[in-house]
Design a protein around this motif. Structure first.
Motif, short mmCIF file in Angstrom:
data_model
loop_
_atom_site.label_atom_id
_atom_site.label_comp_id
_atom_site.label_asym_id
_atom_site.label_seq_id
_atom_site.Cartn_x
_atom_site.Cartn_y
_atom_site.Cartn_z
N ALA A 56 5.57 -5.18 -0.03
CA ALA A 56 6.60 -4.63 0.87
C ALA A 56 7.86 -4.30 0.07
CB ALA A 56 6.91 -5.63 1.98
N ARG A 57 8.25 -5.25 -0.77
CA ARG A 57 9.45 -5.08 -1.61
C ARG A 57 9.30 -3.84 -2.50
NH1 ARG A 57 10.77 -10.69 -4.01
NH2 ARG A 57 11.86 -10.89 -2.02
N ALA A 58 8.15 -3.70 -3.13
CA ALA A 58 7.91 -2.56 -4.02
C ALA A 58 7.94 -1.25 -3.22
CB ALA A 58 6.58 -2.72 -4.74
N LEU A 59 7.36 -1.27 -2.01
CA LEU A 59 7.38 -0.07 -1.17
C LEU A 59 8.82 0.30 -0.82
CD1 LEU A 59 4.29 -0.73 1.13
CD2 LEU A 59 4.55 1.16 -0.50
N GLY A 60 9.67 -0.71 -0.65
CA GLY A 60 11.08 -0.45 -0.38
C GLY A 60 11.77 0.29 -1.51
N TRP A 61 11.28 0.09 -2.73
CA TRP A 61 11.79 0.82 -3.90
C TRP A 61 10.97 2.08 -4.19
CZ3 TRP A 61 16.50 -0.50 -4.86
CH2 TRP A 61 16.93 -1.82 -4.77
N ASN A 62 10.15 2.46 -3.22
CA ASN A 62 9.30 3.64 -3.35
C ASN A 62 8.37 3.58 -4.56
OD1 ASN A 62 10.35 4.93 -1.01
ND2 ASN A 62 12.19 5.46 -2.19
N GLN A 63 7.90 2.39 -4.85
CA GLN A 63 6.96 2.22 -5.95
C GLN A 63 5.52 2.39 -5.45
OE1 GLN A 63 8.00 -1.64 -7.62
NE2 GLN A 63 9.72 -0.76 -8.77
#
Lengths: 204, 204
Positions: A56-63
Motif C-alpha cells: 500500500a505504501r509503495a502504491l502511494g509513491w506510485n511504485q
C-alpha cells in the motif's frame, strides 16, 4: 496553569529537544542505500500483513510491486482481492498449491516451490519493479522444498534497485545472515487461545 | 524416484496429515467472535505497517475502515497518499501534530491527542465501519497525553461490531489486559545500525 504544570511542560520540552537532536544527528549521518532485503519472521501475526502494508505504501509513491505467494494458494484473501484491482502496478502471482497440510504431497510442493522461485527470480531482475514480496518463502525453505544455498546465492546476486521482503516463520539463519532488516513478530496474546475462529479481515 | 525419496515423501505425507487433523480440530471448535481489539507493539518495525496491511485486506472484502493517526502528522507517507484515494471506503484522519520531538510543546500535544480520541470514539461508535486503526495511540498514552483509565473504559464500552487495531511501542499493561490479540514486533537486525537512512516505501 499551575507551577507544577509549568515545570512538567518545561521538563518535557527539554527531553523532547534532546530526543530531536539525537534523531537529527542519526538521520544526518546515514547514507542512502537502496535495495534492502527485509525478513519478517516469528510465530506472531503480522508478517505477511506488514508486507502487504508495504505494498500500500509503495502504491502511494506510485511504485510498481511484484508479489509471489508461496503457500497460501487455495485461500481467498482480502489482500489478493484488493491488490488484483491494480494490475498496472501490482504483479500478483499465486504459486503455492495450498498449505502443505492440505496437499500432503511433497513432490508436488517441491515442484510448486521451484516454479515460484523461477517467478521470483524474474521479478528480482525486473527493472520495472520497486518492491518484491516473497510471501511465505520461509515455509518453502523450512521444508527444504528449495535449496537454501541456491536461494541465498540468487538473492545476493540480485540487482539492488528494489526492496525485497521475505515472510514466514522459522527464517533460516543463512537468510537472516544476508538480510538488512529482520523483524520478529512475537505472539503475546492470541484469540485462538481463547476459542475464537480465524476471521475475515483479521486473519485472511 | 529412489527408495529414499519414496520414504521421505511418505514420512512427509504422514506428518502433514497429522498437522491437518490438528488444525481442522482447532478450527472446528472455535466460536466466531466479532469485534476484536488488536495491539501491535514492540520496538521493531511493522506495527503500523501491519495495520495498514489489514486496511488493504479489509478493502478486499469491500469493508469500510476508519484510521486515526495520532503522531505522524507532518510526514507525507505512502499509506496516506494511497488510502486517501478511497474516500468512499476509508475515513483517514490525521490528528497528530508531528512527532513530539518536533513539537516540544506538551500542552499542544495533549490538545491534539484529546481531539484525536474524540474522533476515535466517533469511529468506534460508527456502525458503518468494519475496522478502526488507532495508529500510534500507544505513544499518546505513554506520554500521558490521554488518561489510560478513560481510554480503557471507552474501549470496553465500544460496540463489538468491528475490529480495532492499536499500534505503537510501549503498549500500557492496562491496554494489553483488555486486548484480544497482542503482537510484539521485535527488532532482530536493523539497517539504521548499519548507517542506512530511512527510506521511502520501507519506512514511510
Amino acid at each position: 496553569m499551575s507551577d507544577d504544570e509549568d515545570r512538567k511542560n518545561a521538563e518535557h520540552k527539554a527531553a523532547m529537544q534532546a530526543l530531536k537532536a539525537e534523531r537529527d544527528a542519526m538521520m544526518a549521518e546515514k547514507t542512502d542505500a537502496p535495495g534492502l532485503l527485509l525478513v519478517h519472521t516469528g510465530d506472531g501475526k503480522g508478517k505477511s500483513t506488514a508486507a502487504f502494508g508495504m505494498v500500500a505504501r509503495a502504491l502511494g509513491w506510485n511504485q510498481k510491486i511484484g508479489i509471489v505467494q508461496y503457500i497460501k494458494g487455495k485461500w481467498i484473501t482480502g489482500e489478493r482481492q484488493f491488490y488484483k484491482r491494480f494490475p498496472e502496478s501490482v504483479r500478483y502471482e499465486i504459486m503455492g498449491q495450498g498449505f502443505t497440510w492440505d496437499t500432503q504431497d511433497r513432490a508436488r510442493d517441491i515442484e510448486a516451490a521451484e516454479a515460484a522461485w523461477a517467478t521470483s527470480l524474474e521479478m528480482l531482475h525486473d527493472p520495472e519493479l520497486d518492491l518484491v514480496i516473497l510471501d511465505e518463502l520461509n515455509i518453502a525453505l523450512r521444508y527444504d522444498y528449495l535449496d537454501i544455498a541456491k536461494v541465498v546465492a540468487d538473492l545476493q546476486a540480485r540487482p539492488r534497485d528494489k526492496h525485497v521482503v521475505v515472510t514466514g516463520r522459522n527464517a533460516k539463519p543463512e537468510l537472516i545472515a544476508i538480510a538488512d532488516l529482520v523483524t520478529e513478530m512475537t505472539l503475546v496474546k492470541h484469540p485462538f487461545d481463547q476459542g475464537i475462529k480465524a476471521q475475515r479481515g483479521v486473519d485472511f
